[in-house]
Design a protein around this motif. Structure first.
Motif, PDB file in Angstrom:
ATOM      1  N   LEU A 117     -11.085  -9.053   2.474  1.00  0.00           N
ATOM      2  CA  LEU A 117     -10.017  -9.277   1.497  1.00  0.00           C
ATOM      3  C   LEU A 117     -10.077 -10.731   1.029  1.00  0.00           C
ATOM      4  O   LEU A 117     -10.338 -11.626   1.836  1.00  0.00           O
ATOM      5  CB  LEU A 117      -8.641  -9.009   2.105  1.00  0.00           C
ATOM      6  CG  LEU A 117      -8.327  -7.591   2.591  1.00  0.00           C
ATOM      7  CD1 LEU A 117      -6.950  -7.560   3.262  1.00  0.00           C
ATOM      8  CD2 LEU A 117      -8.375  -6.589   1.443  1.00  0.00           C
ATOM      9  N   TYR A 118      -9.819 -10.960  -0.259  1.00  0.00           N
ATOM     10  CA  TYR A 118      -9.779 -12.338  -0.751  1.00  0.00           C
ATOM     11  C   TYR A 118      -8.708 -12.492  -1.826  1.00  0.00           C
ATOM     12  O   TYR A 118      -8.140 -11.510  -2.314  1.00  0.00           O
ATOM     13  CB  TYR A 118     -11.157 -12.786  -1.253  1.00  0.00           C
ATOM     14  CG  TYR A 118     -11.689 -12.076  -2.486  1.00  0.00           C
ATOM     15  CD1 TYR A 118     -11.688 -12.713  -3.728  1.00  0.00           C
ATOM     16  CD2 TYR A 118     -12.229 -10.795  -2.406  1.00  0.00           C
ATOM     17  CE1 TYR A 118     -12.201 -12.089  -4.857  1.00  0.00           C
ATOM     18  CE2 TYR A 118     -12.742 -10.170  -3.529  1.00  0.00           C
ATOM     19  CZ  TYR A 118     -12.727 -10.813  -4.758  1.00  0.00           C
ATOM     20  OH  TYR A 118     -13.234 -10.189  -5.878  1.00  0.00           O
ATOM     21  N   ASN A 119      -8.434 -13.741  -2.165  1.00  0.00           N
ATOM     22  CA  ASN A 119      -7.352 -14.087  -3.094  1.00  0.00           C
ATOM     23  C   ASN A 119      -5.986 -13.580  -2.624  1.00  0.00           C
ATOM     24  O   ASN A 119      -5.105 -13.261  -3.429  1.00  0.00           O
ATOM     25  CB  ASN A 119      -7.635 -13.585  -4.513  1.00  0.00           C
ATOM     26  CG  ASN A 119      -8.612 -14.479  -5.265  1.00  0.00           C
ATOM     27  OD1 ASN A 119      -8.996 -15.540  -4.766  1.00  0.00           O
ATOM     28  ND2 ASN A 119      -9.014 -14.071  -6.447  1.00  0.00           N
ATOM     29  N   LEU A 141      -7.626  -9.185  -3.745  1.00  0.00           N
ATOM     30  CA  LEU A 141      -8.784  -8.396  -4.156  1.00  0.00           C
ATOM     31  C   LEU A 141      -9.580  -7.983  -2.922  1.00  0.00           C
ATOM     32  O   LEU A 141      -9.517  -8.637  -1.882  1.00  0.00           O
ATOM     33  CB  LEU A 141      -9.667  -9.206  -5.101  1.00  0.00           C
ATOM     34  CG  LEU A 141      -9.019  -9.631  -6.427  1.00  0.00           C
ATOM     35  CD1 LEU A 141      -9.972 -10.489  -7.243  1.00  0.00           C
ATOM     36  CD2 LEU A 141      -8.571  -8.414  -7.233  1.00  0.00           C
ATOM     37  N   GLN A 142     -10.334  -6.886  -3.051  1.00  0.00           N
ATOM     38  CA  GLN A 142     -11.060  -6.338  -1.916  1.00  0.00           C
ATOM     39  C   GLN A 142     -12.572  -6.481  -2.078  1.00  0.00           C
ATOM     40  O   GLN A 142     -13.112  -6.347  -3.173  1.00  0.00           O
ATOM     41  CB  GLN A 142     -10.739  -4.853  -1.748  1.00  0.00           C
ATOM     42  CG  GLN A 142      -9.270  -4.557  -1.505  1.00  0.00           C
ATOM     43  CD  GLN A 142      -9.050  -3.100  -1.143  1.00  0.00           C
ATOM     44  OE1 GLN A 142      -9.237  -2.705   0.011  1.00  0.00           O
ATOM     45  NE2 GLN A 142      -8.665  -2.304  -2.118  1.00  0.00           N
ATOM     46  N   GLY A 143     -13.223  -6.751  -0.947  1.00  0.00           N
ATOM     47  CA  GLY A 143     -14.665  -6.683  -0.886  1.00  0.00           C
ATOM     48  C   GLY A 143     -15.055  -5.380  -0.218  1.00  0.00           C
ATOM     49  O   GLY A 143     -14.197  -4.566   0.129  1.00  0.00           O
ATOM     50  N   ILE A 144     -16.353  -5.189  -0.022  1.00  0.00           N
ATOM     51  CA  ILE A 144     -16.801  -3.957   0.619  1.00  0.00           C
ATOM     52  C   ILE A 144     -17.269  -4.247   2.048  1.00  0.00           C
ATOM     53  O   ILE A 144     -17.769  -5.327   2.344  1.00  0.00           O
ATOM     54  CB  ILE A 144     -17.924  -3.262  -0.172  1.00  0.00           C
ATOM     55  CG1 ILE A 144     -19.131  -4.200  -0.358  1.00  0.00           C
ATOM     56  CG2 ILE A 144     -17.410  -2.772  -1.503  1.00  0.00           C
ATOM     57  CD1 ILE A 144     -20.321  -3.509  -1.003  1.00  0.00           C
ATOM     58  N   ASN A 145     -17.074  -3.253   2.916  1.00  0.00           N
ATOM     59  CA  ASN A 145     -17.516  -3.379   4.299  1.00  0.00           C
ATOM     60  C   ASN A 145     -18.912  -2.778   4.447  1.00  0.00           C
ATOM     61  O   ASN A 145     -19.542  -2.396   3.443  1.00  0.00           O
ATOM     62  CB  ASN A 145     -16.496  -2.738   5.247  1.00  0.00           C
ATOM     63  CG  ASN A 145     -16.224  -1.278   4.887  1.00  0.00           C
ATOM     64  OD1 ASN A 145     -17.131  -0.546   4.461  1.00  0.00           O
ATOM     65  ND2 ASN A 145     -14.978  -0.843   5.052  1.00  0.00           N
ATOM     66  N   THR A 150     -14.505  -0.132   0.131  1.00  0.00           N
ATOM     67  CA  THR A 150     -13.425  -1.097   0.328  1.00  0.00           C
ATOM     68  C   THR A 150     -12.471  -0.573   1.395  1.00  0.00           C
ATOM     69  O   THR A 150     -12.518   0.587   1.793  1.00  0.00           O
ATOM     70  CB  THR A 150     -12.644  -1.320  -0.979  1.00  0.00           C
ATOM     71  OG1 THR A 150     -12.084  -0.068  -1.411  1.00  0.00           O
ATOM     72  CG2 THR A 150     -13.550  -1.873  -2.075  1.00  0.00           C
ATOM     73  N   GLY A 151     -11.612  -1.448   1.854  1.00  0.00           N
ATOM     74  CA  GLY A 151     -10.629  -1.060   2.846  1.00  0.00           C
ATOM     75  C   GLY A 151     -11.092  -1.338   4.267  1.00  0.00           C
ATOM     76  O   GLY A 151     -12.184  -1.852   4.516  1.00  0.00           O
ATOM     77  N   TYR A 152     -10.236  -0.984   5.191  1.00  0.00           N
ATOM     78  CA  TYR A 152     -10.467  -1.230   6.614  1.00  0.00           C
ATOM     79  C   TYR A 152     -11.278  -0.110   7.235  1.00  0.00           C
ATOM     80  O   TYR A 152     -11.054   1.079   6.961  1.00  0.00           O
ATOM     81  CB  TYR A 152      -9.118  -1.341   7.317  1.00  0.00           C
ATOM     82  CG  TYR A 152      -9.175  -1.430   8.828  1.00  0.00           C
ATOM     83  CD1 TYR A 152      -9.405  -2.646   9.468  1.00  0.00           C
ATOM     84  CD2 TYR A 152      -8.979  -0.295   9.628  1.00  0.00           C
ATOM     85  CE1 TYR A 152      -9.440  -2.737  10.857  1.00  0.00           C
ATOM     86  CE2 TYR A 152      -9.001  -0.376  11.019  1.00  0.00           C
ATOM     87  CZ  TYR A 152      -9.238  -1.596  11.620  1.00  0.00           C
ATOM     88  OH  TYR A 152      -9.264  -1.685  12.996  1.00  0.00           O
ATOM     89  N   LEU A 178     -14.793 -11.024  -8.111  1.00  0.00           N
ATOM     90  CA  LEU A 178     -16.204 -10.864  -7.762  1.00  0.00           C
ATOM     91  C   LEU A 178     -16.655  -9.402  -7.751  1.00  0.00           C
ATOM     92  O   LEU A 178     -17.790  -9.104  -7.358  1.00  0.00           O
ATOM     93  CB  LEU A 178     -16.464 -11.498  -6.391  1.00  0.00           C
ATOM     94  CG  LEU A 178     -16.094 -12.991  -6.280  1.00  0.00           C
ATOM     95  CD1 LEU A 178     -16.213 -13.463  -4.841  1.00  0.00           C
ATOM     96  CD2 LEU A 178     -16.968 -13.827  -7.197  1.00  0.00           C
ATOM     97  N   LYS A 179     -15.756  -8.510  -8.173  1.00  0.00           N
ATOM     98  CA  LYS A 179     -16.100  -7.087  -8.305  1.00  0.00           C
ATOM     99  C   LYS A 179     -16.606  -6.481  -6.989  1.00  0.00           C
ATOM    100  O   LYS A 179     -17.750  -6.061  -6.864  1.00  0.00           O
ATOM    101  CB  LYS A 179     -17.155  -6.882  -9.401  1.00  0.00           C
ATOM    102  CG  LYS A 179     -16.819  -7.520 -10.736  1.00  0.00           C
ATOM    103  CD  LYS A 179     -15.540  -6.958 -11.338  1.00  0.00           C
ATOM    104  CE  LYS A 179     -15.263  -7.607 -12.701  1.00  0.00           C
ATOM    105  NZ  LYS A 179     -13.969  -7.131 -13.272  1.00  0.00           N
ATOM    106  N   HIS A 180     -15.737  -6.473  -5.997  1.00  0.00           N
ATOM    107  CA  HIS A 180     -16.038  -5.881  -4.688  1.00  0.00           C
ATOM    108  C   HIS A 180     -17.281  -6.495  -4.037  1.00  0.00           C
ATOM    109  O   HIS A 180     -18.291  -5.822  -3.817  1.00  0.00           O
ATOM    110  CB  HIS A 180     -16.208  -4.363  -4.805  1.00  0.00           C
ATOM    111  CG  HIS A 180     -14.987  -3.674  -5.333  1.00  0.00           C
ATOM    112  ND1 HIS A 180     -15.039  -2.549  -6.116  1.00  0.00           N
ATOM    113  CD2 HIS A 180     -13.673  -3.974  -5.195  1.00  0.00           C
ATOM    114  CE1 HIS A 180     -13.811  -2.169  -6.444  1.00  0.00           C
ATOM    115  NE2 HIS A 180     -12.973  -3.020  -5.886  1.00  0.00           N
ATOM    116  N   PRO A 181     -17.196  -7.776  -3.707  1.00  0.00           N
ATOM    117  CA  PRO A 181     -18.349  -8.456  -3.109  1.00  0.00           C
ATOM    118  C   PRO A 181     -18.574  -8.044  -1.658  1.00  0.00           C
ATOM    119  O   PRO A 181     -17.665  -7.563  -0.978  1.00  0.00           O
ATOM    120  CB  PRO A 181     -17.948  -9.928  -3.178  1.00  0.00           C
ATOM    121  CG  PRO A 181     -16.448  -9.885  -3.015  1.00  0.00           C
ATOM    122  CD  PRO A 181     -16.024  -8.657  -3.796  1.00  0.00           C
ATOM    123  N   THR A 182     -19.789  -8.256  -1.191  1.00  0.00           N
ATOM    124  CA  THR A 182     -20.061  -8.134   0.233  1.00  0.00           C
ATOM    125  C   THR A 182     -19.541  -9.393   0.916  1.00  0.00           C
ATOM    126  O   THR A 182     -19.181 -10.377   0.257  1.00  0.00           O
ATOM    127  CB  THR A 182     -21.571  -8.010   0.503  1.00  0.00           C
ATOM    128  OG1 THR A 182     -22.208  -9.235   0.089  1.00  0.00           O
ATOM    129  CG2 THR A 182     -22.174  -6.833  -0.243  1.00  0.00           C
TER     130      THR A 182
END
Length: 212
Positions: A117-119, A141-145, A150-152, A178-182
């Motif tokens: 998660l960021y911002n 905003l969410q990144g990808i795992n 995205t998400g937990y 960043l459009k769902h960054p790693t």
């Protein structure tokens, strides 16, 4: 004037003494001002240096075992997280949860990313349990795992006791979308903007019967 000085030698001493008194008085006034400014500057620096960013969870203690409900063996929901001590200059927060013990703590080969998660706005003081995407603090905003979503994603270790690092970063900027960054992509953009960071570590080991 020469006649006056010659015939009034005591006046010269008086004048010099007067000058010394004036200089001394000005110095006494000026030094406290400079000292006060220096003390204010030092106080500001010390305040930031002693600022303690803390991250805790009512669900598990630091280095404690994570309950199964937050793992793939049960509900796989995100734990509640609480933080405090956000520096005044903070513009956004970043949360990254990862496992450096994958796949086997005895011979780790990679760090598995569970949540990005960021911002997160600095006004936020935590996340509730099982937080949904539409319940995240405004602007987050969410990144990808490493499940490429995205998400937990909760702990699901194939073998041994793994450590799960919940890492919170205070940044001096709001990052672009960043459009769902790693995790790696996000960390590159964060460089040079981290004011403080902290960690909360939880541990988990799967029941052998559940992992078979």
């Amino acid at each position: 004037m020469k006649y006056y000085r010659k015939n009034n030698p005591g006046s010269i001493g008086c004048i010099c003494l007067f000058h010394l008194v004036v200089v001394f008085t000005i110095t006494l006034i000026f030094i406290p001002i400079q000292t006060s400014r220096a003390e204010m500057s030092t106080a500001q620096i010390n305040k930031e240096n002693i600022m303690t960013l803390t991250l805790t969870s009512p669900s598990f203690s630091h280095n404690g075992m994570i309950p199964a409900s937050y793992t793939c063996d049960s509900q796989d929901i995100s734990p509640a997280l609480l933080w405090s001590g956000i520096p005044d200059r903070t513009k956004s927060l970043v949360l990254i949860v990862d496992d450096p013990d994958a796949p086997d703590p005895a011979a780790p080969k990679m760090t598995w990313v569970h949540w990005v998660l960021y911002n997160i706005p600095p006004q936020a003081n935590g996340l509730p349990e099982n937080v949904a995407a539409n319940e995240l603090p405004t602007g987050t905003l969410q990144g990808i795992n490493d499940w490429r979503r995205t998400g937990y994603g909760g702990p699901c270790p194939p073998i041994g006791i793994h450590r799960y690092f919940h890492k919170l970063y205070a940044l001096d900027t709001v990052l672009p979308d960043l459009k769902h960054p790693t995790k790696l992509e996000l960390e590159k953009v964060m460089q040079g903007h981290i004011i403080l960071h902290t960690e909360l570590i939880g541990r988990y080991q799967r029941d052998r019967h559940k992992s078979d």
